[in-house]
Design a protein around this motif. Sequence first.
Motif, PDB file in Angstrom:
ATOM      1  N   VAL A 113     -10.774  -1.902  13.807  1.00  0.00           N
ATOM      2  CA  VAL A 113     -11.613  -1.027  12.988  1.00  0.00           C
ATOM      3  C   VAL A 113     -12.182  -1.764  11.776  1.00  0.00           C
ATOM      4  O   VAL A 113     -12.814  -1.152  10.906  1.00  0.00           O
ATOM      5  N   ASN A 114     -11.934  -3.076  11.725  1.00  0.00           N
ATOM      6  CA  ASN A 114     -12.459  -3.920  10.648  1.00  0.00           C
ATOM      7  C   ASN A 114     -12.096  -3.401   9.256  1.00  0.00           C
ATOM      8  O   ASN A 114     -12.901  -3.428   8.319  1.00  0.00           O
ATOM      9  N   GLN A 115     -10.858  -2.925   9.128  1.00  0.00           N
ATOM     10  CA  GLN A 115     -10.344  -2.462   7.846  1.00  0.00           C
ATOM     11  C   GLN A 115      -9.667  -3.638   7.144  1.00  0.00           C
ATOM     12  O   GLN A 115      -8.726  -4.214   7.662  1.00  0.00           O
ATOM     13  N   GLY A 116     -10.164  -3.993   5.963  1.00  0.00           N
ATOM     14  CA  GLY A 116      -9.616  -5.148   5.254  1.00  0.00           C
ATOM     15  C   GLY A 116      -8.292  -4.904   4.584  1.00  0.00           C
ATOM     16  O   GLY A 116      -7.577  -5.852   4.266  1.00  0.00           O
ATOM     17  N   SER A 117      -7.934  -3.646   4.355  1.00  0.00           N
ATOM     18  CA  SER A 117      -6.693  -3.322   3.658  1.00  0.00           C
ATOM     19  C   SER A 117      -5.627  -2.852   4.638  1.00  0.00           C
ATOM     20  O   SER A 117      -5.767  -1.806   5.280  1.00  0.00           O
ATOM     21  N   ALA A 118      -4.539  -3.611   4.747  1.00  0.00           N
ATOM     22  CA  ALA A 118      -3.430  -3.207   5.619  1.00  0.00           C
ATOM     23  C   ALA A 118      -2.761  -1.948   5.088  1.00  0.00           C
ATOM     24  O   ALA A 118      -2.247  -1.132   5.858  1.00  0.00           O
ATOM     25  N   THR A 119      -2.767  -1.769   3.771  1.00  0.00           N
ATOM     26  CA  THR A 119      -2.168  -0.586   3.161  1.00  0.00           C
ATOM     27  C   THR A 119      -2.911   0.677   3.586  1.00  0.00           C
ATOM     28  O   THR A 119      -2.292   1.672   3.992  1.00  0.00           O
ATOM     29  N   LEU A 120      -4.245   0.639   3.495  1.00  0.00           N
ATOM     30  CA  LEU A 120      -5.039   1.793   3.913  1.00  0.00           C
ATOM     31  C   LEU A 120      -4.916   2.029   5.412  1.00  0.00           C
ATOM     32  O   LEU A 120      -4.909   3.173   5.881  1.00  0.00           O
ATOM     33  N   LYS A 344       4.087 -15.671  26.916  1.00  0.00           N
ATOM     34  CA  LYS A 344       4.128 -15.935  25.483  1.00  0.00           C
ATOM     35  C   LYS A 344       2.838 -15.415  24.864  1.00  0.00           C
ATOM     36  O   LYS A 344       1.790 -15.437  25.482  1.00  0.00           O
ATOM     37  N   SER A 345       2.950 -14.963  23.671  1.00  0.00           N
ATOM     38  CA  SER A 345       1.755 -14.513  22.963  1.00  0.00           C
ATOM     39  C   SER A 345       1.695 -15.206  21.614  1.00  0.00           C
ATOM     40  O   SER A 345       2.702 -15.505  21.013  1.00  0.00           O
ATOM     41  N   VAL A 346       0.499 -15.470  21.167  1.00  0.00           N
ATOM     42  CA  VAL A 346       0.305 -16.176  19.915  1.00  0.00           C
ATOM     43  C   VAL A 346      -0.447 -15.270  18.954  1.00  0.00           C
ATOM     44  O   VAL A 346      -1.491 -14.712  19.290  1.00  0.00           O
ATOM     45  N   GLY A 347       0.082 -15.086  17.744  1.00  0.00           N
ATOM     46  CA  GLY A 347      -0.578 -14.273  16.735  1.00  0.00           C
ATOM     47  C   GLY A 347      -1.637 -15.084  16.015  1.00  0.00           C
ATOM     48  O   GLY A 347      -1.463 -16.264  15.748  1.00  0.00           O
ATOM     49  N   ILE A 348      -2.758 -14.449  15.701  1.00  0.00           N
ATOM     50  CA  ILE A 348      -3.836 -15.102  14.987  1.00  0.00           C
ATOM     51  C   ILE A 348      -3.576 -14.969  13.485  1.00  0.00           C
ATOM     52  O   ILE A 348      -3.256 -13.885  13.004  1.00  0.00           O
ATOM     53  N   GLN A 349      -3.702 -16.029  12.736  1.00  0.00           N
ATOM     54  CA  GLN A 349      -3.443 -15.998  11.314  1.00  0.00           C
ATOM     55  C   GLN A 349      -4.724 -16.271  10.528  1.00  0.00           C
ATOM     56  O   GLN A 349      -5.317 -17.322  10.623  1.00  0.00           O
ATOM     57  N   LEU A 350      -5.142 -15.274   9.742  1.00  0.00           N
ATOM     58  CA  LEU A 350      -6.284 -15.414   8.857  1.00  0.00           C
ATOM     59  C   LEU A 350      -5.905 -14.815   7.516  1.00  0.00           C
ATOM     60  O   LEU A 350      -4.901 -14.123   7.398  1.00  0.00           O
ATOM     61  N   LYS A 351      -6.698 -15.048   6.503  1.00  0.00           N
ATOM     62  CA  LYS A 351      -6.386 -14.554   5.173  1.00  0.00           C
ATOM     63  C   LYS A 351      -7.362 -13.452   4.769  1.00  0.00           C
ATOM     64  O   LYS A 351      -8.566 -13.613   4.837  1.00  0.00           O
ATOM     65  N   PHE A 352      -6.811 -12.305   4.354  1.00  0.00           N
ATOM     66  CA  PHE A 352      -7.606 -11.189   3.857  1.00  0.00           C
ATOM     67  C   PHE A 352      -6.910 -10.613   2.639  1.00  0.00           C
ATOM     68  O   PHE A 352      -5.738 -10.871   2.388  1.00  0.00           O
ATOM     69  N   ASP A 353      -7.621  -9.784   1.909  1.00  0.00           N
ATOM     70  CA  ASP A 353      -7.002  -9.095   0.780  1.00  0.00           C
ATOM     71  C   ASP A 353      -6.107  -7.994   1.297  1.00  0.00           C
ATOM     72  O   ASP A 353      -6.373  -7.370   2.316  1.00  0.00           O
ATOM     73  N   PHE A 354      -5.015  -7.741   0.561  1.00  0.00           N
ATOM     74  CA  PHE A 354      -4.143  -6.648   0.907  1.00  0.00           C
ATOM     75  C   PHE A 354      -4.660  -5.341   0.288  1.00  0.00           C
ATOM     76  O   PHE A 354      -4.223  -4.286   0.626  1.00  0.00           O
TER      77      PHE A 354
END
Length: 354
Positions: A113-120, A344-354
């Motif tokens: 859903v392209n939501q930048g906030s994991a909290t929301l 096996k599965s690999v998680g993608i790691q990127l940086k976003f604001d919390f």
Amino acid sequence: MRKIIHIDMDAFYASVEQLDFPDLRGKPIAVGGNEVRGVVSAASYEARKFGVRSAISGVLAKRLCPQLIFVPLRFDRYREISAKIREIFFQYTDLVEPLSLDEAYLDVTQNKVNQGSATLLATEIRQRIFQETQLTASAGISINKFLAKVASDYNKPNGQFTIAPEQVETFLEELPIGKFYGVGKVTRDKMYSHQIFTGKDLKAKSAEFLETHFGKPGLDYYKIVRGIHESPVMPERTQKSVATEHTFETNLTSELFMIDKLEVIAKELSARLKKHDLAGKTVTLKIKYSDFTLQTRSKTGVHFLSTASALFQVAKELLYQERLRDSVRLLGISVSNLNVDQKKSVGIQLKFDF
């Protein structure tokens, strides 16, 4: 920097019972066991106020809470609702790692859903769960699975807590050592003996010290207290075994009395295996005696087994393998070495604001 959400349903089994049976709402209930024997599988929040919790005996639970109401387990119903909840998760991310029917990790670093906030996002997911099931969930949000799981306990029930990246160091330093994942009562007391009471005390110890006194887990503690926990969310966890067991109202004293019980257990297990198109080469018989000691007996064959008759024959053979030590309160059969692909599965790691 990952963004991980840990969703934990509130008193799931008990809440489902109160949802389906309105007369139980607001009352102390225990799911599983009874006041004579058996073990409590879950307790409502009303029962928890009296000290009733999972894994204690029904006898003790009734003693703690005389007005306690016991209700039987209904796993089919719990699985049905759990499946609905997981459908909600997958609408937001494919990186979902279920831990049980009532909790899961979600990696929402990238989400649908392209939501930048994991909290929301956690707030929205919890709202969706309530709208579609009428059950409440709590959530923890942070940069790794360890912190997210710790955070999900902070505002239960029906709440959430976020540990943002800039808060991690302070949070971990102030965290009581008993709250660290993997630190049980024995390890906690051992930590105390070395004057380790908080994360700050733990952080002051060297990797060499922790490994010397706590073995390999000591190195894990060294990393975790520094916010290092690299385990990715694993959406394709390989199932290792399938099991079915029964606890009896009256202890059984002879193998002859157990044959019919084993046949019923084998039929139930076979149905579960076939439902998921599974079979296994190793059959294990679990025996719990009247003094609560456990014994297991296993046999591994060449062929995959899934039929009730085949499972029953092996279980019966294991039952007669040696004499019983005492009367028996529980029998179980499990199948392992399953016919599942290792993935096996690999998680993608990127940086976003919390």
